[in-house]
Design a protein around this motif. Structure first.
Motif, PDB file in Angstrom:
ATOM      1  N   GLY A 218       0.860  -1.168  -0.126  1.00  0.00           N
ATOM      2  CA  GLY A 218      -0.038   0.111   0.045  1.00  0.00           C
ATOM      3  C   GLY A 218       0.812   1.389   0.058  1.00  0.00           C
ATOM      4  N   HIS A 219       2.156   1.286  -0.253  1.00  0.00           N
ATOM      5  CA  HIS A 219       3.022   2.301  -0.132  1.00  0.00           C
ATOM      6  C   HIS A 219       3.647   2.327  -1.395  1.00  0.00           C
ATOM      7  CE1 HIS A 219       2.023   2.973   3.867  1.00  0.00           C
ATOM      8  NE2 HIS A 219       2.198   1.633   4.318  1.00  0.00           N
TER       9      HIS A 219
ATOM     10  N   THR B 163       8.432   7.939   0.305  1.00  0.00           N
ATOM     11  CA  THR B 163       7.249   7.056   0.375  1.00  0.00           C
ATOM     12  C   THR B 163       5.819   7.872   0.451  1.00  0.00           C
ATOM     13  OG1 THR B 163       7.284   7.411   2.885  1.00  0.00           O
ATOM     14  CG2 THR B 163       8.669   5.431   1.817  1.00  0.00           C
ATOM     15  N   LEU B 164       5.036   7.509  -0.470  1.00  0.00           N
ATOM     16  CA  LEU B 164       3.902   7.734  -0.407  1.00  0.00           C
ATOM     17  C   LEU B 164       2.583   6.875  -0.332  1.00  0.00           C
ATOM     18  CD1 LEU B 164       5.682   9.105  -3.037  1.00  0.00           C
ATOM     19  CD2 LEU B 164       3.866  10.648  -3.407  1.00  0.00           C
ATOM     20  N   ASP B 165       1.516   7.082   0.000  1.00  0.00           N
ATOM     21  CA  ASP B 165       0.414   6.498   0.079  1.00  0.00           C
ATOM     22  C   ASP B 165       0.110   6.100  -1.369  1.00  0.00           C
ATOM     23  OD1 ASP B 165      -2.720   5.778  -0.225  1.00  0.00           O
ATOM     24  OD2 ASP B 165      -2.442   5.453   1.729  1.00  0.00           O
TER      25      ASP B 165
ATOM     26  N   THR C 172      -2.177   4.763  -3.094  1.00  0.00           N
ATOM     27  CA  THR C 172      -3.584   5.165  -3.872  1.00  0.00           C
ATOM     28  C   THR C 172      -3.784   6.589  -3.578  1.00  0.00           C
ATOM     29  OG1 THR C 172      -4.551   3.057  -2.923  1.00  0.00           O
ATOM     30  CG2 THR C 172      -5.967   4.833  -3.421  1.00  0.00           C
ATOM     31  N   SER C 173      -3.651   7.391  -2.473  1.00  0.00           N
ATOM     32  CA  SER C 173      -3.891   8.892  -2.465  1.00  0.00           C
ATOM     33  C   SER C 173      -2.630   9.652  -2.965  1.00  0.00           C
ATOM     34  CB  SER C 173      -4.294   9.326  -1.150  1.00  0.00           C
ATOM     35  OG  SER C 173      -3.107   9.129  -0.235  1.00  0.00           O
TER      36      SER C 173
ATOM     37  N   GLU D 135      -0.553  10.735  -1.147  1.00  0.00           N
ATOM     38  CA  GLU D 135      -0.028  11.744  -0.127  1.00  0.00           C
ATOM     39  C   GLU D 135       1.150  11.292   0.473  1.00  0.00           C
ATOM     40  OE1 GLU D 135      -3.065  11.962   2.725  1.00  0.00           O
ATOM     41  OE2 GLU D 135      -4.449  12.791   1.342  1.00  0.00           O
ATOM     42  N   ARG D 136       2.148  12.214   0.444  1.00  0.00           N
ATOM     43  CA  ARG D 136       3.633  12.076   1.029  1.00  0.00           C
ATOM     44  C   ARG D 136       3.513  11.662   2.417  1.00  0.00           C
ATOM     45  NH1 ARG D 136       7.825  16.628  -0.691  1.00  0.00           N
ATOM     46  NH2 ARG D 136       6.445  16.377  -2.478  1.00  0.00           N
ATOM     47  N   GLU D 137       4.564  10.554   2.580  1.00  0.00           N
ATOM     48  CA  GLU D 137       4.365  10.065   3.987  1.00  0.00           C
ATOM     49  C   GLU D 137       5.967  10.179   4.642  1.00  0.00           C
ATOM     50  OE1 GLU D 137       1.220   6.276   3.711  1.00  0.00           O
ATOM     51  OE2 GLU D 137       3.253   5.958   2.878  1.00  0.00           O
TER      52      GLU D 137
ATOM     53  N   PRO E  45       7.021   3.464   6.519  1.00  0.00           N
ATOM     54  CA  PRO E  45       6.917   4.467   5.430  1.00  0.00           C
ATOM     55  C   PRO E  45       7.006   5.861   6.095  1.00  0.00           C
ATOM     56  CG  PRO E  45       5.279   2.716   5.537  1.00  0.00           C
ATOM     57  CD  PRO E  45       5.903   2.536   6.736  1.00  0.00           C
TER      58      PRO E  45
END
Length: 786
Positions: free
Chosen positions: A493-494, A516-518, A520-521, A523-525, A566
């Protein structure tokens, strides 16, 4: 009239602030990262450095939208062209130096940033049954080396049961063909059928899909394998067409065929039959096959003034401009991309989406989504103006004038001229001695400003298109520029993305980051930033919770990353050695193999990464070859874990190297070696016109298959015979399960490919089968050839 001193000061300011890349490159002084000698042949291991924790970039995300009319779409393109005139168009050499690699390596493809697939550490295939030259066919058959398990990538040799479909290149576009080679028993391998189509292929259930010939593409993103010989590769003899046609007609027919995407029914692999065909009108940038769907990415030029406002990725598919997506803000645009989902069984177009982009885009495909990128760079005038507005050297009255200029609706060039005139007017009022001080302060200040803002200078925007709904797009962004499809990976998922920031900014050292990002969305993690300042990414591989990044300038550091959290990824350690690795392949058991270059020659290295905080070089060897196709495409690399060997094609023959000590088990003397596939305990090495079959227990050549021979269909058998199951080559760390067979109503056994899921850590290397050498028998020489 401006005094000469003032003019010189302005010139220096403008050159440094707007990016005099040529001058900056000429005066760049390369210095080692520390006091170790980078030219030393002794690899040095260094603990994880205190990485650059620069302020997080703004990370502005550009969404995608559509125009409500043709006029609005053309107006967007006009704005995009105006904006493009003010951008520093960063040209990033995404491959190895040209002395070794003519084009960037698009590795991992079949699904990676342009193609995906995978070769498993468990290349043994979970079946110990050998395929020695007789008896029942082996169930261990190698497939394409792909990046992502479950996503097939196009290649010139594809596995269908125990048959190999092998591309034959011709001298002219549309010539050549495809030979079908029966691989079992290996000692009796022969050509059993042929197709008159030549192209890279994808394989799905009972289908082989042949892509349009890439040599008809003006600017392919994935490299087309080179013909090996000076003459035509050869054609399979067949019936002579009784209808006489002109050479021009033949050429036109060949060209039309070369543009076709064709699906063949290979229920009987020895009698392939065309099931469907579609004419492609654009340039095929990427292709994958997953879950019965061909995912095709086609590039088309932008609609020209005076032409109808539409895009035609396929001959029978027209996309109106009002359906073409574009970013919410104008960015440099010179091409459109269409992502097409085509049913592999019927050829039916099931989904499509089209968006604008640039020719530098990268495509990565996971089992559930297509990720596409476009890169933007900050405008020169904007960079300079922002610096001047923040500088303590510039008086407030000058800053007020600059803010006024910013408020004007000017083209980038006009804005640049206004800012230059403002700065020139101010400096002209200064005394000569003060001008020199101001000049020095401005130059030093701008250099530091660029370093602090190097993550804002260039941005890679990522658009995600779910495979089950291509219209449901999401967007995100990361600082810097990506190398290729291996710069991306989706795990649990990442999305992980490796980039280089600050590349070619004047007077500024680059750095290398992983974000690292989600998945699906988008969005930066989290992020790891500041690796190897002054270098750039040359190779990347993500395996489960680990990341491996190779950077290069004078030495080749391999950075080992822990990505298990992540939100807080970390760099655990790195090891330096001469040369570089442009392709990384996990071997399992805490080892990673790298293929690259040192001093203009092919280099192989095995890294011990069992302790991520203390990685080391287990083995290193420079081959007597100046080039390998592995530097162009990961598909040229084959790893057979059962026998502990790796195959590399070179102009001097095919090298079969032991992954234990990198000694040469065999150098295969064959014209233009391209690919290798294992079958039981045999290795097939495919060249331009023939395939050598080697016994892996003693490395003798048991037979040679003439790929241009007249096909000899197999004798019909009254009883069903099990069909060999191709062993997919998933990335190391992905366990391979034993294939299962389901009996059909006809009595013919149907092979079911194994399924695999990525494991967070590499799996141990399977037990290897070796033939003991008698005492006193010398180790095979690196120059041994068949």
């Amino acid at each position: 009239m401006i005094p000469r001193t003032v003019a010189l000061v302005v010139l220096v300011l403008v050159a440094s602030v707007t990016g005099a890349v040529t001058l900056a490159d000429q005066n760049t002084v390369e210095t080692p990262e520390d006091d170790r000698d980078p030219s030393s042949d002794t690899p040095t291991t260094t603990p994880a450095p205190s990485v650059d924790r620069a302020p997080e970039p703004s990370g502005e995300v550009l969404g995608l939208t559509t125009a409500d009319s043709d006029e609005a779409f053309r107006a967007y393109l006009d704005r995009a062209q105006r904006v493009a005139g003010g951008y520093d168009r960063v040209t990033f050499d995404r491959g190895a130096p040209t002395r070794m690699t003519a084009t960037p390596m698009e590795t991992a493809s079949a699904g990676a940033s342009v193609s995906l697939g995978a070769q498993a550490a468990s290349a043994d295939g979970g079946d110990a049954a050998g395929g020695a030259g007789g008896g029942a066919p082996s169930r261990r058959v190698g497939g394409t080396n792909v990046q992502v398990v479950g996503v097939d990538e196009p290649d010139v040799v594809k596995t269908v049961g125990d048959r190999f479909y092998v591309q034959r290149l011709g001298r002219e576009v549309g010539t050549g063909g495809t030979s079908v080679v029966a691989a079992t028993p290996p000692a009796e391998a022969r050509v059993t059928a042929a197709l008159d189509r030549s192209g890279r292929m994808l394989v799905g259930e009972d289908r082989v899909v042949v892509l349009p010939n890439r040599r008809t593409v003006r600017r392919p993103v994935e490299p087309e394998p080179r013909p090996g010989g000076g003459g035509p590769v050869g054609a399979v003899e067949g019936a002579v067409d009784s209808v006489m046609v002109s050479e021009a007609d033949r050429a036109a027919e060949r060209a039309a065929a070369a543009r076709r995407l064709t699906g063949y029914d290979v229920t009987d692999p020895d009698a392939p039959a065309e099931a469907w065909a579609r004419e492609v009108r654009g340039r095929v940038v990427s292709a994958r096959l997953t879950d019965g769907q061909v995912l095709l990415v086609v590039a088309n030029d932008l609609p020209r003034a005076g032409d109808s406002c539409r895009v035609r990725p396929l001959a029978d598919v027209t996309v109106p401009c009002t359906d073409v997506r574009h970013p919410t803000e104008p960015v440099p645009t010179d091409v459109t991309y269409s992502v097409l989902s085509i049913d592999a069984a019927s050829g039916e177009l099931t989904q499509r989406t089209t968006f604008v982009g640039s020719r530098e885009s990268t495509v990565y495909v996971s089992p559930d989504a297509v990720y596409a990128t476009y890169t933007t760079s900050e405008r020169r005038a904007a960079l300079r103006t922002e610096y001047l507005l923040e500088s303590d050297v510039v008086p407030e009255r000058v800053k007020e004038r600059l803010r006024t200029v910013q408020g004007y609706d000017l083209s980038p060039r006009a804005e640049e001229e206004e800012v230059e005139a403002t700065v020139r007017g101010w400096i002209g009022t200064l005394a000569p001695s003060e001008r020199r001080d101001v000049d020095e302060q401005l130059r030093e200040g701008y250099r530091e400003y660029l370093r602090e803002h190097r993550r804002d200078a260039t941005t890679t925007h990522v658009a995600r298109f779910p495979v089950d709904d291509l219209e449901d797009a999401t967007t995100g962004s990361v600082p810097g520029i990506v190398l290729n499809q291996f710069s991306f990976d989706v795990h649990e998922g990442h999305l992980r993305v490796a980039t280089t920031v600050g590349e070619r900014l004047p007077g500024v050292e680059s750095a290398n980051d992983v974000y690292t990002l989600d998945a699906t969305s988008l969005e930066r993690e989290g992020s790891v930033t500041g690796m190897s300042e002054g270098q750039r990414v040359y190779g990347v591989r993500f395996v489960g919770d680990r990341g491996y990044v190779v950077t290069f300038r004078q030495v080749d550091p391999l950075h080992v990353l822990d990505l298990s959290d992540p939100a807080n990824p970390t760099e655990e350690g790195f090891v330096k050695l001469p040369g570089y690795s442009s392709y990384l392949h996990p071997l399992g058991d805490g080892r990673v193999m790298g293929i690259g270059e040192e001093d203009g020659r092919v280099k192989a290295v095995v890294f011990d990464v069992s302790d991520p905080a203390d990685p080391s070089v287990a083995e290193s060897r420079v081959l007597d070859a100046r080039w390998s196709a592995v530097s162009r495409t990961h598909h040229a690399f084959t790893y057979d874990a059962r026998h502990g060997v790796a195959f590399l094609p070179t102009p001097d023959g095919g090298y079969v190297l032991s992954t234990d000590d990198l000694s040469t088990e065999k150098r295969v003397d064959i014209e233009a070696p391209r690919r290798a596939r294992y079958v039981g305990d045999h290795l097939f090495v495919f060249g331009a016109t023939e395939a050598a079959v080697l016994d892996e227990t003693d490395w003798s050549r048991v037979t040679t298959v003439d790929l241009t021979a007249t096909p000899v269909p197999p004798e019909p058998t009254p009883t069903a015979t099990p069909t060999a199951v191709p062993t997919p080559d998933p990335p190391t760390g992905t366990p391979s399960e034993t294939p299962t067979r389901t009996a059909t109503g006809t009595g013919t056994a149907t092979a079911t490919p194994p399924t695999a899921t990525a494991s967070p850590t590499p799996t141990p290397t399977p037990t290897r089968t070796r033939t003991a050498r008698p005492a006193g028998t010398p180790t095979p020489s690196p120059t041994t050839s068949s």
